[in-house]
Design an enzyme around this catalytic site. Structure first.
Site, PDB file in Angstrom:
ATOM      1  N   ASP A 131      -1.326   4.285  -6.834  1.00 47.14           N
ATOM      2  CA  ASP A 131       0.092   4.104  -6.495  1.00 47.14           C
ATOM      3  C   ASP A 131       0.926   5.250  -7.037  1.00 47.14           C
ATOM      4  O   ASP A 131       1.934   5.636  -6.441  1.00 47.14           O
ATOM      5  CB  ASP A 131       0.589   2.755  -7.005  1.00 47.14           C
ATOM      6  CG  ASP A 131      -0.135   1.638  -6.270  1.00 47.14           C
ATOM      7  OD1 ASP A 131      -1.262   1.287  -6.672  1.00 47.14           O
ATOM      8  OD2 ASP A 131       0.395   1.157  -5.249  1.00 47.14           O
ATOM      9  N   GLY A 134       0.872  -1.176   0.000  1.00 46.31           N
ATOM     10  CA  GLY A 134       0.000   0.000   0.000  1.00 46.31           C
ATOM     11  C   GLY A 134       0.908   1.224   0.000  1.00 46.31           C
ATOM     12  O   GLY A 134       1.808   1.325   0.848  1.00 46.31           O
ATOM     13  N   CYS A 176      -8.881  -3.601  -4.851  1.00 43.70           N
ATOM     14  CA  CYS A 176      -7.666  -3.718  -4.037  1.00 43.70           C
ATOM     15  C   CYS A 176      -7.915  -3.159  -2.621  1.00 43.70           C
ATOM     16  O   CYS A 176      -9.057  -3.150  -2.138  1.00 43.70           O
ATOM     17  CB  CYS A 176      -6.471  -3.050  -4.712  1.00 43.70           C
ATOM     18  SG  CYS A 176      -4.876  -3.633  -4.074  1.00 43.70           S
ATOM     19  N   ARG A 211      10.418  -1.531  -4.970  1.00 43.33           N
ATOM     20  CA  ARG A 211       9.230  -1.604  -5.843  1.00 43.33           C
ATOM     21  C   ARG A 211       9.215  -0.341  -6.706  1.00 43.33           C
ATOM     22  O   ARG A 211       9.211   0.760  -6.163  1.00 43.33           O
ATOM     23  CB  ARG A 211       7.931  -1.710  -5.028  1.00 43.33           C
ATOM     24  CG  ARG A 211       7.757  -3.037  -4.333  1.00 43.33           C
ATOM     25  CD  ARG A 211       6.356  -3.163  -3.737  1.00 43.33           C
ATOM     26  NE  ARG A 211       5.371  -3.555  -4.720  1.00 43.33           N
ATOM     27  CZ  ARG A 211       4.049  -3.538  -4.499  1.00 43.33           C
ATOM     28  NH1 ARG A 211       3.572  -3.128  -3.350  1.00 43.33           N
ATOM     29  NH2 ARG A 211       3.205  -3.943  -5.436  1.00 43.33           N
ATOM     30  N   LYS A 230       1.362  10.766  -3.880  1.00 43.22           N
ATOM     31  CA  LYS A 230       1.212   9.833  -5.021  1.00 43.22           C
ATOM     32  C   LYS A 230       1.492  10.523  -6.372  1.00 43.22           C
ATOM     33  O   LYS A 230       1.459   9.880  -7.408  1.00 43.22           O
ATOM     34  CB  LYS A 230      -0.202   9.238  -5.060  1.00 43.22           C
ATOM     35  CG  LYS A 230      -0.759   8.760  -3.726  1.00 43.22           C
ATOM     36  CD  LYS A 230      -0.131   7.471  -3.294  1.00 43.22           C
ATOM     37  CE  LYS A 230      -0.633   7.013  -1.933  1.00 43.22           C
ATOM     38  NZ  LYS A 230      -2.019   6.658  -1.857  1.00 43.22           N
ATOM     39  N   ASN A 263      -2.714   2.309 -10.837  1.00 38.38           N
ATOM     40  CA  ASN A 263      -3.249   1.624  -9.656  1.00 38.38           C
ATOM     41  C   ASN A 263      -3.276   0.128  -9.938  1.00 38.38           C
ATOM     42  O   ASN A 263      -2.924  -0.337 -11.031  1.00 38.38           O
ATOM     43  CB  ASN A 263      -4.644   2.159  -9.322  1.00 38.38           C
ATOM     44  CG  ASN A 263      -5.103   1.736  -7.934  1.00 38.38           C
ATOM     45  OD1 ASN A 263      -4.363   1.880  -6.961  1.00 38.38           O
ATOM     46  ND2 ASN A 263      -6.293   1.193  -7.815  1.00 38.38           N
ATOM     47  N   LYS A 264      -3.703  -0.629  -8.938  1.00 38.29           N
ATOM     48  CA  LYS A 264      -3.691  -2.089  -9.006  1.00 38.29           C
ATOM     49  C   LYS A 264      -4.266  -2.593 -10.334  1.00 38.29           C
ATOM     50  O   LYS A 264      -5.281  -2.089 -10.806  1.00 38.29           O
ATOM     51  CB  LYS A 264      -4.499  -2.642  -7.826  1.00 38.29           C
ATOM     52  CG  LYS A 264      -4.542  -4.149  -7.696  1.00 38.29           C
ATOM     53  CD  LYS A 264      -3.180  -4.776  -7.622  1.00 38.29           C
ATOM     54  CE  LYS A 264      -2.295  -4.221  -6.541  1.00 38.29           C
ATOM     55  NZ  LYS A 264      -0.889  -4.689  -6.628  1.00 38.29           N
TER      56      LYS A 264
HETATM   57  P1  RI2 Z   1      -2.816   3.416  -0.124  1.00 31.62           P
HETATM   58  C1  RI2 Z   1      -1.972  -0.816  -3.492  1.00 31.62           C
HETATM   59  O1  RI2 Z   1      -0.949  -1.502  -4.181  1.00 31.62           O
HETATM   60  C2  RI2 Z   1      -3.217  -0.599  -4.324  1.00 31.62           C
HETATM   61  O2  RI2 Z   1      -2.968  -0.472  -5.706  1.00 31.62           O
HETATM   62  C3  RI2 Z   1      -3.765   0.663  -3.696  1.00 31.62           C
HETATM   63  O3  RI2 Z   1      -4.720   1.334  -4.479  1.00 31.62           O
HETATM   64  C4  RI2 Z   1      -2.478   1.454  -3.514  1.00 31.62           C
HETATM   65  O4  RI2 Z   1      -1.530   0.476  -3.082  1.00 31.62           O
HETATM   66  C5  RI2 Z   1      -2.545   2.631  -2.604  1.00 31.62           C
HETATM   67  O5  RI2 Z   1      -2.673   2.280  -1.254  1.00 31.62           O
HETATM   68  P2  RI2 Z   1      -0.174  -2.779  -3.540  1.00 31.62           P
HETATM   69  O6  RI2 Z   1       0.866  -2.216  -2.597  1.00 31.62           O
HETATM   70  O7  RI2 Z   1      -1.593   4.261  -0.168  1.00 31.62           O
HETATM   71  O8  RI2 Z   1      -1.159  -3.683  -2.871  1.00 31.62           O
HETATM   72  O9  RI2 Z   1      -4.050   4.228  -0.450  1.00 31.62           O
HETATM   73  O10 RI2 Z   1       0.503  -3.440  -4.739  1.00 31.62           O
HETATM   74  O11 RI2 Z   1      -2.963   2.637   1.159  1.00 31.62           O
END
Ligand code: RI2
Length: 332
Positions: free
Chosen positions: A201, A25, A132, A67, A237, A211-212
């Site tokens: 992201d 996240g 997600c 990442r 972001k 995003n996801k």
């Molecule tokens: P927050 C996640 O990616 C999702 O794509 C989600 O929308 C994004 O991070 C943002 O998350 P992953 O880390 O910062 O699961 O809003 O690959 O918590």
């Protein structure tokens, strides 16, 4: 080549946890990176200011390499390492610790502030469809509930890692009615949704939302069904490199997240691809909700310029002069 200074255990552990998605996240990754840099600052036994700065940059690079897609990570490094200043080790250490604390406070505040903005878009009795797990998106629902609105959710499970399960559980903790669906059922259930609500992201300068994987298909279907798409994304972001024409690298993850080796061998020779993210073009997004208010995606570039100027620095990299000196190159 110089020998890189030693890393604090917290830096190695955090980097490993981000890579394996124990920590995931975008906002959570940024907070963890700041904590790891604070640990590095506390533990670095540098003899002088140059050695201290090198150790901090090394920690930054170790975290940066984990990442590639979530820009919150390099933005966290920019914020904290960019504020490293002082003429001696103690002053440098203090500046990094102050910056990491300020950064973490700012993250929490930004999420609360954007949650209030996003909540204003939700009406009493609305149903959101989620994809997600995003702490920024959930903050919007949390604040709507605090405002006394009743909100229901249709939660996509989000293969291959099923982060939708985390979303479902956290929404239940907020008292929200949840219907969990498989990803491929999304179009059928869009008729019951008043909003698609997702996180991000990275946001590109043209308003494209990274995003996801699966977000872009959901957005196209939602547009066809007339369901507005709201992206909850604090300004960390925003991807400053995209101001100068760079594209966002989409992370490809291991195929074993998609299929186990035995099942795969049973199928026969196939390629398995596992892109973690996709890009939703701005024309499919109705609003990007940030702590500075909501923006149509096409105007996000104005905010990005305000926050980052025209270029993004990379304070985790060794300055050319210093690397050359360390490598024994003649001084100019
Ligand atoms: P927050 C996640 O990616 C999702 O794509 C989600 O929308 C994004 O991070 C943002 O998350 P992953 O880390 O910062 O699961 O809003 O690959 O918590």
């Amino acid at each position: 080549m110089t020998d890189d200074p030693p890393l604090a255990d917290a830096v190695d552990d955090t980097a490993a946890d981000i890579a394996t998605m124990e920590i995931r996240g975008a906002a959570t990754i940024a907070a963890a990176a700041a904590d790891a840099l604070a640990a590095q600052a506390r533990e670095t036994e540098a003899e002088g200011p140059a050695a201290f700065r090198r150790a901090m940059r090394h920690a930054g690079r170790r975290l940066y390499d984990t990442r590639p897609t979530a820009v919150s990570l390099p933005n966290a490094l920019r914020y904290t390492l960019g504020r490293m200043e002082g003429d001696d080790v103690e002053a440098l250490r203090e500046s990094v610790l102050a910056a990491t604390t300020a950064f973490t406070d700012r993250l929490g505040r930004a999420q609360r502030d954007l949650g209030r903005v996003g909540a204003n878009r939700l009406r009493d009795g609305d149903t959101v469809m989620t994809h997600c797990h995003s702490t920024d998106a959930l903050s919007c629902v949390e604040h709507a509930v605090e405002q006394g609105k009743e909100v229901s959710a249709i939660v996509k499970e989000t293969r291959p890692r099923n982060q939708g399960h985390i979303t479902a559980s956290e929404l239940r903790d907020l008292g929200v009615d949840v219907t969990l669906i498989v990803d491929s059922a999304a179009r059928r259930y869009l008729d019951e949704a008043d909003h698609v609500l997702v996180g991000a992201d990275s946001i590109a300068a043209d308003g494209g939302v990274v995003n996801k994987i699966g977000t872009s298909g959901l957005a196209v279907n939602a547009r066809e069904r007339g369901v507005p798409i709201m992206v909850a994304a604090q300004t960390i972001k925003l991807h400053p490199d995209t101001l100068t024409g760079h594209t966002v690298e989409i992370e490809m993850r291991d195929e074993t997240e998609v299929i186990d080796t035995e099942t795969r061998e049973g199928i026969g020779e196939v390629e398995v691809h596992n892109p973690a993210f996709d890009v939703t073009p701005p024309r499919y997004v109705d609003a990007i909700v940030t702590e500075s208010g909501q923006f149509p995606p096409e105007s996000i570039v104005t905010l990005m310029r305000e926050l980052f100027g025209e270029s993004a620095d990379r304070p985790w990299e060794e300055p050319e002069r210093e690397s050359a000196d360390a490598a024994g190159a003649p001084a100019e």
